[in-house]
Design a protein around this motif. Sequence first.
Motif, PDB file in Angstrom:
ATOM      1  N   ARG A 268     -10.908  88.689  33.636  1.00 33.36           N
ATOM      2  CA  ARG A 268     -11.673  87.791  32.674  1.00 33.36           C
ATOM      3  C   ARG A 268     -12.542  88.712  31.788  1.00 33.36           C
ATOM      4  O   ARG A 268     -12.485  88.826  30.607  1.00 33.36           O
ATOM      5  N   CYS A 269     -13.148  89.584  32.316  1.00 34.88           N
ATOM      6  CA  CYS A 269     -14.049  90.673  31.469  1.00 34.88           C
ATOM      7  C   CYS A 269     -13.295  91.523  30.780  1.00 34.88           C
ATOM      8  O   CYS A 269     -13.635  91.843  29.651  1.00 34.88           O
ATOM      9  N   LEU A 272     -12.320  89.899  27.634  1.00 37.70           N
ATOM     10  CA  LEU A 272     -13.531  89.614  26.690  1.00 37.70           C
ATOM     11  C   LEU A 272     -14.030  90.873  26.097  1.00 37.70           C
ATOM     12  O   LEU A 272     -14.277  90.822  24.989  1.00 37.70           O
ATOM     13  N   LEU A 339     -20.683  90.366  22.201  1.00 41.93           N
ATOM     14  CA  LEU A 339     -20.743  90.511  23.783  1.00 41.93           C
ATOM     15  C   LEU A 339     -21.902  91.371  24.487  1.00 41.93           C
ATOM     16  O   LEU A 339     -22.169  92.534  23.772  1.00 41.93           O
ATOM     17  N   LYS A 362     -20.735  86.126  23.982  1.00 39.32           N
ATOM     18  CA  LYS A 362     -20.389  86.029  25.002  1.00 39.32           C
ATOM     19  C   LYS A 362     -21.185  86.954  26.043  1.00 39.32           C
ATOM     20  O   LYS A 362     -21.569  88.042  25.730  1.00 39.32           O
ATOM     21  N   THR A 384     -21.127  83.697  30.005  1.00 36.50           N
ATOM     22  CA  THR A 384     -19.755  83.346  29.998  1.00 36.50           C
ATOM     23  C   THR A 384     -19.228  83.545  31.396  1.00 36.50           C
ATOM     24  O   THR A 384     -18.159  82.709  31.989  1.00 36.50           O
TER      25      THR A 384
END
Length: 625
Positions: A268-269, A272, A339, A362, A384
């Motif tokens: 997931r990271c 992002l 981010l 994020k 997030t």
Amino acid sequence: ATAAMDICVVLGSVGAAALGGLVLAAYKLGLLYQLFHKTESKSPRHGGESVAEVLRAHGVKFVFTLVGGHISSILVACEKLGIRIVDTRHEATAVFAADAVARLSGTVGVAAVTAGPGLTNTVTAVKNAQMAESPLLLIGGAAATLLQGRGALQDIDQMSLFKPLCKFCASVRTVREIIPTVRKALAIAQCGTPGPVFIEFPIDTLYPFHVVEKEFAPKNTPKGLMGKVIAWYLKNHLSNLFAGAWENRDLSPLPVHIPQATEDEIQRCVELVSRAKKPVMLLGSQATLPPTPADDVRKALESLGIPCFLGGMSRGMLGKNSPLHIRQNRRDALKDADLVLLAGTVCDFRLGYGKVLNRRSKIIAVNRDRSQLLKNSDMFWKPTVAIQGDAGSFLLRLSKALEGHRCPEEWPQSLKEGDHVKEKTNRAKADEKTEMHLNPLNVLHRVDELLNEDSIIVADGGDFVGSAAYIMRPRGPLRWLDPGAFGTLGVGGGFALGAKLCRPDSEVWIVYGDGSLGYSVAEFDTFTRHKTPVIALVGNDACWSQISREQVPMLGSNVACGLAFTDYHIVADGYGGKGYLVGRQDESQLDDIIKKAQNECREGKAILLNVLIGKTNFREGSISV
């Protein structure tokens, strides 16, 4: 018949209860254990040796202490096994030194102090270690097991003091418990979120059988039934104290559990970060913790190419002049970022409780401690992705998964340009003349320019040290030590002592305010006796300036903020070091004075530069509460 049966049931129950009570009593008195384990009354060994054996098996090289009779046997045993005993002039310093060793070496720092006031003197330092997440073992003496609560010398309820401060607290009750208890404590100190642990050792668990026996022996022959019962109880207590004491036990370190991010969380990271155009990373002290070497973390950061703000122990992670290290304008950078990666950084007062984060950004948060991971997320910010795991290991895995990907170059370049503009303005402030004495900003710039590449900087103070945090640049990872979130004054002497012992070839600088110097200036005696030369740079403005700056305009009084331009350099001389008074008349020779201090320090002298400084407006608006 029914009544008779009921009576039998009742008698049987009573009999079972009585038997159970007897078995429990036998267990508590150690009678059952003594049936299978021998008490070696002729052995000259003592519990202090068991403590020392476990510490050596765990790679402990130093024990910091202020000596007391309760713990003498531990200190002597450690010395015999090659563990260096370093005695200080205050118990808090011993704990601060152990804290520094833990941070710089990746092992557990160890301090040993005597019972009662010896332990109460460490409370602030232990709380500081808890908040700084330093793995530390505090060993405390205690009154004999049978005398606790009966008015013995220095006997207080020590466990209640340390339970709120430590991950683990234990009071050893028999000699056989020493090895497993110390092993367990050392493992817990390093597991999960590192922190301090505490073990108290009653004095009768630390001395040989024959010594303790003399204290237990009744002065007169016991008379009557009660006298004989008491004599039997004392004899049994002594026997149980030493039963099985010298049987072979495993000394090796127990496994240490460190939380890690899952593969799904990493993925997931990756998604992002790969989509971000303006990412920013905030590194905290957790990024420097074992098992990931700091140099590996640095390589991962350079591979990712994300601009970084470094705080706490992570200062210096990217070296002196990295294009990725951004030192100024953090609030503006966070406002523009799409981010934000919080790698061991906490949304407490240092980040405006999370209010400085852009709600449109994020946010990836990584922290070993769940409460720190989500601090204030119910009010001012929302992650997030929130990962309870090790920040250093996470960054390595993230970098590997993003191999070949880099943050767009123009983003860190624009932030770095902002850095240069702000630092040029700050440098101009350093060139201004103050109303009296030397400009503190100029002094700090001159020292920074002359720092050796392997120098370690210890920060202990308020206003002067706050300025140093903006100006002085650690040259590499693990070369900056400050108290952390607790903001404790007085860490300087202990931190410097621990740092010099860990890195004997490095130049260790303590940046002191004149107020904070008062807490640990006596440790110049320790530096002299233990041949650990350091350099103390004291910004002497005869004031608690960080407090005065707000107190005077708000409340119209400088009460309790004023100090004197004290001759601290003479104090250093008296403790066996070398002190220099540096004022405006020495401005043209300042570089020469700094170089002379460095040379004399290399030759074995602890140096104190008592620098008289004037006032600037550099830190107007900084917080003191």
